[in-house]
Design a protein around this motif. Structure first.
Motif, PDB file in Angstrom:
ATOM      1  N   ILE A 117      17.965 -70.404 -45.176  1.00 49.49           N
ATOM      2  CA  ILE A 117      19.006 -71.363 -45.559  1.00 49.49           C
ATOM      3  C   ILE A 117      20.377 -70.888 -45.092  1.00 49.49           C
ATOM      4  CG2 ILE A 117      20.216 -72.403 -47.525  1.00 49.49           C
ATOM      5  CD1 ILE A 117      17.522 -72.345 -49.033  1.00 49.49           C
ATOM      6  N   TYR A 118      20.625 -69.590 -45.200  1.00 44.44           N
ATOM      7  CA  TYR A 118      21.952 -69.042 -44.895  1.00 44.44           C
ATOM      8  C   TYR A 118      22.090 -68.516 -43.466  1.00 44.44           C
ATOM      9  CZ  TYR A 118      22.452 -69.218 -49.960  1.00 44.44           C
ATOM     10  OH  TYR A 118      22.499 -69.643 -51.271  1.00 44.44           O
ATOM     11  N   PHE A 119      21.007 -67.959 -42.915  1.00 39.75           N
ATOM     12  CA  PHE A 119      21.128 -67.245 -41.647  1.00 39.75           C
ATOM     13  C   PHE A 119      20.270 -67.810 -40.516  1.00 39.75           C
ATOM     14  CE2 PHE A 119      21.803 -64.122 -45.101  1.00 39.75           C
ATOM     15  CZ  PHE A 119      23.126 -63.788 -44.837  1.00 39.75           C
ATOM     16  N   GLY A 120      19.387 -68.746 -40.823  1.00 41.04           N
ATOM     17  CA  GLY A 120      18.481 -69.272 -39.804  1.00 41.04           C
ATOM     18  C   GLY A 120      17.159 -68.526 -39.811  1.00 41.04           C
ATOM     19  N   VAL A 121      16.122 -69.168 -39.283  1.00 45.97           N
ATOM     20  CA  VAL A 121      14.771 -68.605 -39.340  1.00 45.97           C
ATOM     21  C   VAL A 121      14.613 -67.330 -38.505  1.00 45.97           C
ATOM     22  CG1 VAL A 121      12.314 -69.043 -38.892  1.00 45.97           C
ATOM     23  CG2 VAL A 121      13.742 -70.831 -39.894  1.00 45.97           C
ATOM     24  N   PRO A 122      15.081 -67.282 -37.241  1.00 41.88           N
ATOM     25  CA  PRO A 122      14.893 -66.035 -36.480  1.00 41.88           C
ATOM     26  C   PRO A 122      15.497 -64.813 -37.166  1.00 41.88           C
ATOM     27  CG  PRO A 122      15.513 -67.818 -35.009  1.00 41.88           C
ATOM     28  CD  PRO A 122      15.678 -68.333 -36.403  1.00 41.88           C
ATOM     29  N   TYR A 123      16.692 -64.963 -37.710  1.00 36.18           N
ATOM     30  CA  TYR A 123      17.336 -63.863 -38.438  1.00 36.18           C
ATOM     31  C   TYR A 123      16.496 -63.470 -39.650  1.00 36.18           C
ATOM     32  CZ  TYR A 123      21.280 -61.144 -40.336  1.00 36.18           C
ATOM     33  OH  TYR A 123      22.088 -60.139 -40.790  1.00 36.18           O
ATOM     34  N   ALA A 124      16.037 -64.463 -40.396  1.00 36.56           N
ATOM     35  CA  ALA A 124      15.269 -64.195 -41.622  1.00 36.56           C
ATOM     36  C   ALA A 124      13.954 -63.487 -41.322  1.00 36.56           C
ATOM     37  CB  ALA A 124      15.005 -65.513 -42.355  1.00 36.56           C
ATOM     38  N   VAL A 125      13.251 -63.954 -40.308  1.00 37.35           N
ATOM     39  CA  VAL A 125      11.956 -63.346 -39.958  1.00 37.35           C
ATOM     40  C   VAL A 125      12.160 -61.900 -39.509  1.00 37.35           C
ATOM     41  CG1 VAL A 125       9.973 -63.450 -38.399  1.00 37.35           C
ATOM     42  CG2 VAL A 125      10.907 -65.561 -39.367  1.00 37.35           C
ATOM     43  N   ALA A 126      13.165 -61.676 -38.663  1.00 35.56           N
ATOM     44  CA  ALA A 126      13.429 -60.315 -38.180  1.00 35.56           C
ATOM     45  C   ALA A 126      13.886 -59.406 -39.312  1.00 35.56           C
ATOM     46  CB  ALA A 126      14.472 -60.347 -37.061  1.00 35.56           C
ATOM     47  N   ALA A 127      14.750 -59.915 -40.192  1.00 34.31           N
ATOM     48  CA  ALA A 127      15.295 -59.088 -41.279  1.00 34.31           C
ATOM     49  C   ALA A 127      14.228 -58.668 -42.276  1.00 34.31           C
ATOM     50  CB  ALA A 127      16.417 -59.838 -41.989  1.00 34.31           C
ATOM     51  N   PHE A 128      13.135 -59.410 -42.368  1.00 36.61           N
ATOM     52  CA  PHE A 128      12.088 -59.029 -43.316  1.00 36.61           C
ATOM     53  C   PHE A 128      11.116 -58.015 -42.724  1.00 36.61           C
ATOM     54  CE2 PHE A 128       8.291 -59.459 -45.939  1.00 36.61           C
ATOM     55  CZ  PHE A 128       8.872 -59.371 -47.196  1.00 36.61           C
ATOM     56  N   THR A 129      11.209 -57.703 -41.437  1.00 34.67           N
ATOM     57  CA  THR A 129      10.205 -56.868 -40.783  1.00 34.67           C
ATOM     58  C   THR A 129      10.166 -55.447 -41.325  1.00 34.67           C
ATOM     59  OG1 THR A 129      10.466 -58.173 -38.759  1.00 34.67           O
ATOM     60  CG2 THR A 129       9.357 -56.062 -38.552  1.00 34.67           C
ATOM     61  N   LEU A 130      11.303 -54.774 -41.435  1.00 38.82           N
ATOM     62  CA  LEU A 130      11.310 -53.389 -41.928  1.00 38.82           C
ATOM     63  C   LEU A 130      10.888 -53.291 -43.396  1.00 38.82           C
ATOM     64  CD1 LEU A 130      14.459 -51.871 -40.192  1.00 38.82           C
ATOM     65  CD2 LEU A 130      12.060 -51.571 -39.585  1.00 38.82           C
ATOM     66  N   PRO A 131      11.384 -54.166 -44.286  1.00 44.44           N
ATOM     67  CA  PRO A 131      10.863 -54.125 -45.658  1.00 44.44           C
ATOM     68  C   PRO A 131       9.353 -54.349 -45.717  1.00 44.44           C
ATOM     69  CG  PRO A 131      12.905 -55.361 -45.598  1.00 44.44           C
ATOM     70  CD  PRO A 131      12.531 -55.084 -44.179  1.00 44.44           C
ATOM     71  N   ALA A 132       8.839 -55.207 -44.832  1.00 45.90           N
ATOM     72  CA  ALA A 132       7.392 -55.447 -44.807  1.00 45.90           C
ATOM     73  C   ALA A 132       6.646 -54.183 -44.400  1.00 45.90           C
ATOM     74  CB  ALA A 132       7.065 -56.590 -43.844  1.00 45.90           C
ATOM     75  N   ILE A 133       7.137 -53.498 -43.362  1.00 41.47           N
ATOM     76  CA  ILE A 133       6.483 -52.262 -42.923  1.00 41.47           C
ATOM     77  C   ILE A 133       6.523 -51.212 -44.029  1.00 41.47           C
ATOM     78  CG2 ILE A 133       6.668 -50.312 -41.314  1.00 41.47           C
ATOM     79  CD1 ILE A 133       7.608 -52.318 -39.188  1.00 41.47           C
ATOM     80  N   ALA A 134       7.702 -50.987 -44.588  1.00 39.16           N
ATOM     81  CA  ALA A 134       7.862 -49.932 -45.601  1.00 39.16           C
ATOM     82  C   ALA A 134       7.029 -50.210 -46.849  1.00 39.16           C
ATOM     83  CB  ALA A 134       9.338 -49.789 -45.971  1.00 39.16           C
TER      84      ALA A 134
END
Length: 243
Positions: free
Chosen positions: A35-52
């Protein structure tokens, strides 16, 4: 600052969800960030928390892992799908991606409400592991949400709670490890998003033990209803913005 605070709260809420049921964090976090940053930003930003988080959860529940063949087929298919999905993420228009995220979240809610007892014989689930993993990987890579396929499929296989958490952690970890280099190579992940993604790990991990405590105290059903209500509101917002 308002967007940052709301996003960090979404990461914490996603951690609570993951701590309670072992999965589902991106279903909540990615639509809020979109909603705030767009889908590409959101998908990329969740990658490291998902890995950890999936490294930690997979290690914690490692003794509950069974049937390596099933898990390998599922995860290998997911990795291939995640690469293709990331290519789509880098090339599709933002409005279309927002629409996809909103629709996927609604599909997840709808399936949870109307087919709560749907199940697959385990032998059938084993045969479908690779194509199910591939489909989930494409959705995860392109929209950041694979739960309508991944969570539904693995719940339907009746793995049991501990084995489900262990297996889906390895599954999500495999996808995320493909997503990260793909996002960097395709220019979806940059230095700013990488730092934001690192910050997101903190509230996500803070939320996970809270979720584990809440589900023991109040049960899964009440928890599910609250999350489903929130997802409907977020999904409708995303779909409206796409138009």
């Amino acid at each position: 600052m308002t967007e940052f605070i709301i996003t960090m709260l979404a990461f914490m809420a996603g951690g609570i969800l993951k701590g309670a049921i072992g999965a589902g964090a991106p279903v909540l976090v990615v639509p809020v960030m979109s909603i705030y940053f767009g889908v590409p930003y959101a998908v990329a930003a969740f990658t490291l928390p998902a890995i950890a988080s999936n490294i930690w959860q997979g290690w914690h529940y490692r003794h509950s892992l069974e049937d390596a063949g099933f898990l390998w087929r599922l995860t290998l298919g997911a990795g291939i799908g995640a690469f293709l999905g990331t290519v789509l993420l880098a090339n599709l228009p933002g409005e279309l991606l927002s629409l996809v995220v909103g629709v996927l979240a609604l599909c997840y809610v709808g399936f949870k409400l109307f087919k709560p007892g749907w199940s697959l014989p385990y032998e059938t689930a084993r045969r479908l592991a690779a194509p199910a993993g591939f489909t989930a990987g494409v959705l995860q890579g392109a929209a950041g949400i694979s739960a309508p396929v991944s969570v539904t499929f693995m719940h339907a296989a009746n793995l049991g709670r501990l084995r489900f958490i262990a297996s889906i952690s390895i599954f999500f970890l495999g996808m995320s490890c493909v997503q990260l280099p793909s996002q960097i190579g395709l220019g979806v992940m940059d230095r700013q998003i990488f730092l934001f993604s690192l910050m997101g790990c903190v509230p996500l991990f803070l939320g996970m033990p809270i979720g584990a405590w809440l589900v023991k105290r109040f049960g899964v059903k009440l928890f599910d209803r609250l999350i489903m209500t929130l997802l409907v509101v977020i999904s409708v917002t995303l779909i409206a913005e796409a138009f």
